[in-house]
Design an enzyme around this catalytic site. Structure first.
Site, PDB file in Angstrom:
ATOM      1  N   GLY D 149       0.822  -1.368  -0.091  1.00 56.95           N
ATOM      2  CA  GLY D 149      -0.138  -0.001  -0.088  1.00 56.95           C
ATOM      3  C   GLY D 149       0.919   1.362  -0.042  1.00 56.95           C
ATOM      4  O   GLY D 149       2.017   1.170   0.300  1.00 56.95           O
ATOM      5  N   CYS D 150       0.178   2.241  -0.153  1.00 56.39           N
ATOM      6  CA  CYS D 150       0.995   3.698  -0.378  1.00 56.39           C
ATOM      7  C   CYS D 150       1.559   4.046   0.905  1.00 56.39           C
ATOM      8  O   CYS D 150       2.927   4.235   1.127  1.00 56.39           O
ATOM      9  CB  CYS D 150       0.101   4.866  -1.034  1.00 56.39           C
ATOM     10  SG  CYS D 150      -1.429   4.859  -0.252  1.00 56.39           S
ATOM     11  N   TYR D 151       0.638   4.235   2.034  1.00 55.82           N
ATOM     12  CA  TYR D 151       1.318   4.648   3.340  1.00 55.82           C
ATOM     13  C   TYR D 151       2.221   3.426   3.664  1.00 55.82           C
ATOM     14  O   TYR D 151       3.257   3.865   4.412  1.00 55.82           O
ATOM     15  CB  TYR D 151      -0.023   4.566   4.195  1.00 55.82           C
ATOM     16  CG  TYR D 151      -0.832   5.877   4.185  1.00 55.82           C
ATOM     17  CD1 TYR D 151      -0.499   7.315   4.127  1.00 55.82           C
ATOM     18  CD2 TYR D 151      -2.338   5.480   4.056  1.00 55.82           C
ATOM     19  CE1 TYR D 151      -1.221   8.106   4.214  1.00 55.82           C
ATOM     20  CE2 TYR D 151      -3.200   6.634   4.081  1.00 55.82           C
ATOM     21  CZ  TYR D 151      -2.568   7.975   4.023  1.00 55.82           C
ATOM     22  OH  TYR D 151      -3.497   9.038   3.936  1.00 55.82           O
ATOM     23  N   THR D 153       4.300   1.774   2.249  1.00 55.14           N
ATOM     24  CA  THR D 153       5.432   1.776   1.577  1.00 55.14           C
ATOM     25  C   THR D 153       6.642   2.977   2.084  1.00 55.14           C
ATOM     26  O   THR D 153       7.494   2.754   2.441  1.00 55.14           O
ATOM     27  CB  THR D 153       5.472   2.365   0.151  1.00 55.14           C
ATOM     28  OG1 THR D 153       4.715   1.363  -0.664  1.00 55.14           O
ATOM     29  CG2 THR D 153       6.587   2.364  -0.791  1.00 55.14           C
TER      30      THR D 153
END
Lengths: 344, 344, 344, 344
Positions: D149-151, D153
């Site tokens: 996921g973005c967060y 990462t």
């Protein structure tokens, strides 16, 4: 009806004072000074004021004229109030300083952070730190008010209930703060350009920001001793607003945190404790003299999270200054400060 | 003190009515309806209103309760006021409709543009188009007001002086208009997402927009005959504001255009003709019931350019509706509408 | 592989040249000059370039070093290329000037608009106006290119098919243009601050803008005579992008306008005629060397409306400059310019 | 040249895959599916892609066609890859899933957070968590990749060096994260409207967000045991970008933190450790597959602050997915991912 003056009225806190005072039933703005814009009508610089203050022009600072005012606001860079406040006080004019000049009680700490000697150490004893939720009675009696900084307002209001109740470890406080660009003032600097600051997010001053000693001083008062604070401000792509996200470690079972916050601010006209589970938005206070707060305890862990939002130009500056004025002159506390925020 | 109701209060014009009426000295909001949000407190939907209207909840539309109000605002999609206005008027409640339901005098034209038959053609004769700068006296006597659309307000105010004076070719008017996204309402649509509409500019409805016949009707009244108008609206990455850039071809030597505009609006509290050479900014009217106008004649050619800005939610909707209310009930015209715009 | 230099690389067109050239298979950037930032690594000023150009530093302008380049881009304020171009050309280095120095053929007109004498009138005869859609063959042979301005690129591409076909009244052209703030450059000016330019829309230069004579010259070439043009630029709250909305009056039945535009640009790699009825968005060309165009005839009236969008920093500046370079050196026209726009 | 398919290509990660793959020298997009938009050309939905993929249309998901691809990306809501991945793997097609379906190793934890049973628990054992900086070798061998996921990462990359070195108290980690609105996807929801999300800042999910268990799992691996994490995401008024501000308490003297970070990521093409004292900006990675990191120790206290920025759609999603593809197929790691970020 009292007469007020504004020194240094060309910045954002200056125009915001004018916007709010336009509707204040007890105040007339008699003078507004600016060396750079002397002679210009205020509505020529700030067209939103056309139709209001049509006779008011920026003037060279004139101590005589300012001294005829009942109160003078300083919306100036640091150092200016140092030079002028003493004389005004002697002549019986009260001073409400929006700059950092009288916020720190210790002239040596001030000198360290501002890189120059304190210009009026003799006034520090009588200066009152103007956070009404902490020192309302002293403000009522004061002749010289140091209006709190924008970050310090949000961070102190958020941490106060926890520190006063002794519920969190005061040695390890974290304040992660996000501010709109007006916090950097109206100076023409490349990083504040729309082309640079829009569509981006960044921290700044992570290794030390001038608001740090001010926040530490206020939190220390609440905690009854020195505090350890990590404070990281961030530049956010919006015009107005501060969002403070505060983290503290509980030292034991805290009881009902929601109740604690509601009780602490029960009689405060300008602090709004949101319902449990809320996430306050900065836009919900845009243009209004309000701090909205919510308290969370994620996963029932030992970390408490407080979310506090203000409009940096209102509760974080000009609105809070007018609140102090209202207290000092015995006006209704909400005079000039009763309009709802503008949303959307 | 009069009682008002608001039908359809969950959209942006609804909350803006509440924001402005919170400071109106003569008005109490007695009811606000919403089928979808019935039961919800208004401040739960619009946290900027916390501390105001704390008792007010959205309710199912109840004709009895609305009929006990002195006036009812419709902040609804088209068609709703058609269905309810007649009954309210019969019971003596005045109606101020912010939708398009009564803006066009010709029911057939309405049906063409809205794709359904007009629902209350019998009321068209008494409906008054609520542009105070044109029909102040009729508004004072009216029972049913059609509040002008946002684009039509800006475009009409900008062209009126020129058309009334017969100075431009009425067959070839051009209105290039730029609007913030609140003009599209609070509906959840992909093109209105921040991720889609921010950092972009686009025209829409270039081949025909529903505000076109309304503008044509108003300009035709001013010109004394049919007009030819090309109207291109653009979606602009901002929340509030309309900037109308108007182009007309002079039919002869026009004389002093600046003077013409100043004279036309000399006694208008909500139209501000800027000094010659000005470029009004939408932010200078943000939150205020104002149209600021400037007139240019580039290169002394035969083309005149008018720049007119409004806040689409205030002078373009809710503020203008309250202005009409003030006129209808004999209040001070500026009651509730006297706060300066917020800038920055 | 050729060597290029960039004079004045600290502005937005400079960094955009570097961004695009980073992927150009035939070009190596050998020198980039800046008096104010000499010694600084380019990635220190522009962190997006970290990992690219790690050896490249801003240097004092050194004529010897620049003359060793095959081509030099000028990304400078006006006047600088006047002073340096002649010497470079004599030494065999080709010059691609992104400033206004060689855009106007008439040195007197240039002097009128720029308030100073033209500094290199002797070079005007050989300078080629670098709009490939008009003068591709001349660009191929040129030693000195005047890269068109951003507004002029969008306005000319939009009007060209109509003027070349003689379909509209060339005496009464209207160009209503909206630009993001990078159009104003990277200078630290108050009106370009996020706090001032965000959440607002305004026209500027309505009475005359420096791009006006350049546009008039180009449109005059297409029309075969002088044209009458009203040009009103607007500052739009976004970083990049120009939206030109163009109005022309048809002089007769125009035939199939969609076909006309499609045919005119059929072989152009960087002009995209959108399907009939489209409204191009500036974000659809963000970062790309493209002009997207749509043509409308609202209500089948005698007014034609053209919508043209570009990224002002790419097709309006640095991308078009690289296109010229590709033509001059016989590279693939799309070399370095083939990446899609970034959306959202 | 390999053939890839994209399932669920109408969202932001879908279009971003297409934008990046347009320049990938080894990949051809053979199929892109969407139930809702089947039949539509991709450039009709995403005009930035006009001129690229002109033959490519959204199609109904067709298992046969997908199975003929060498690899299939899932850019879908959770649950879809559960249903389709197994069959594709059996037929020899590799799967790169951008959704949350295979990110958590424990099917029970997944079910708790997503409110439904895990749909493919049998595949969990072979799924590889696709953070190349941690599991590059496993990715090279993998058939099924769970793209982080973005967060997660940004938070993992920032904490990894400290946790792997055992320098901070793993029981009390704080991640204060700020995301642009594309993190919420392309769904039409009121809170994502420009009129709602612009000019405002707010936290959300303070009491628990679906990325929490994923981050905890990754940090736990680094720490060699369970970690305690407080994670507060904030919605920021910008399109792209995540700024993670991470706080850890040092358990002893840490040595040279700057060196620690530089060494940890010395050979990583997509992690850029900024010079000491830096404050990375999200715009410096806009459009690029990069994480830029800075480490601070304010006031030499026992609290370390890490600042990590990514573009949520690139290093936080589609770029990282392509990086995994490059590793799986033995391409150059940077293929298709070598363009600089776009700034301004």
């Amino acid at each position: 009806m009292i007469k007020v003056g504004i020194v240094g009225g060309t910045g954002y806190t200056g125009v915001e004072l004018l916007r709010l005072l336009a509707r204040h039933p007890e105040v007339e703005v008699d003078a507004i000074t600016s060396r750079s814009e002397a002679g210009l009508g205020v509505a020529e610089l700030y067209p939103n004021l056309r139709g209001h203050y049509d006779e008011l022009r920026f003037s060279e600072p004139d101590p005589e004229r300012l001294a005829r005012c009942d109160a003078v606001f300083f919306a100036t860079p640091h150092g200016v109030a140092h030079a002028l406040a003493g004389d005004l006080l002697e002549r019986g004019t009260r001073v409400i300083d929006l700059s950092a000049d009288f916020r720190l009680r210790d002239a040596g700490v001030w000198a360290d952070w501002y890189g120059q000697p304190h210009g009026a150490p003799g006034l520090l004893e009588e200066a009152v730190y103007g956070l009404p939720e902490v020192s309302r009675d002293q403000i009522r009696q004061a002749r010289l008010i140091a209006v709190p900084g924008c970050y310090p307002t949000a961070v102190q209001l958020g941490f106060l209930p926890l520190l006063e109740a002794g519920l969190i470890d005061a040695d390890h406080l974290i304040a992660d703060c996000k501010s709109g660009v007006t916090g950097a003032g109206r100076g023409a600097k490349v990083p504040s350009l729309l082309a640079e600051a829009s569509e981006s997010m960044k921290a700044y001053g992570a290794s030390g920001h001038r608001h740090l000693p001010e926040i530490r001083q206020g939190l220390g008062d609440a905690a009854g001793g020195e505090v350890g604070l990590t404070f990281v401000p961030h530049l956010t792509p919006m015009i107005r607003g501060i969002h403070a996200t505060l983290y503290g470690r509980l030292t034991g079972e805290p009881g009902d945190l929601q109740r604690l916050f509601e009780d602490r601010f029960a009689n405060e006209p300008f602090v709004d404790v949101m319902p449990a589970g809320s996430h306050p938005e900065t836009r919900s206070v845009k243009g209004a003299n309000l701090c909205r707060i919510a308290v969370h305890r994620p996963g029932n862990s030992d970390t408490v999270v407080v979310l506090a939002v203000i409009d940096n130009l209102v509760k974080g500056a000009s609105g809070q200054a007018i609140h102090a004025l209202n207290l000092m002159f015995g006006f209704d506390e909400t005079a000039g400060l009763d309009a709802p925020a503008m949303m959307p």
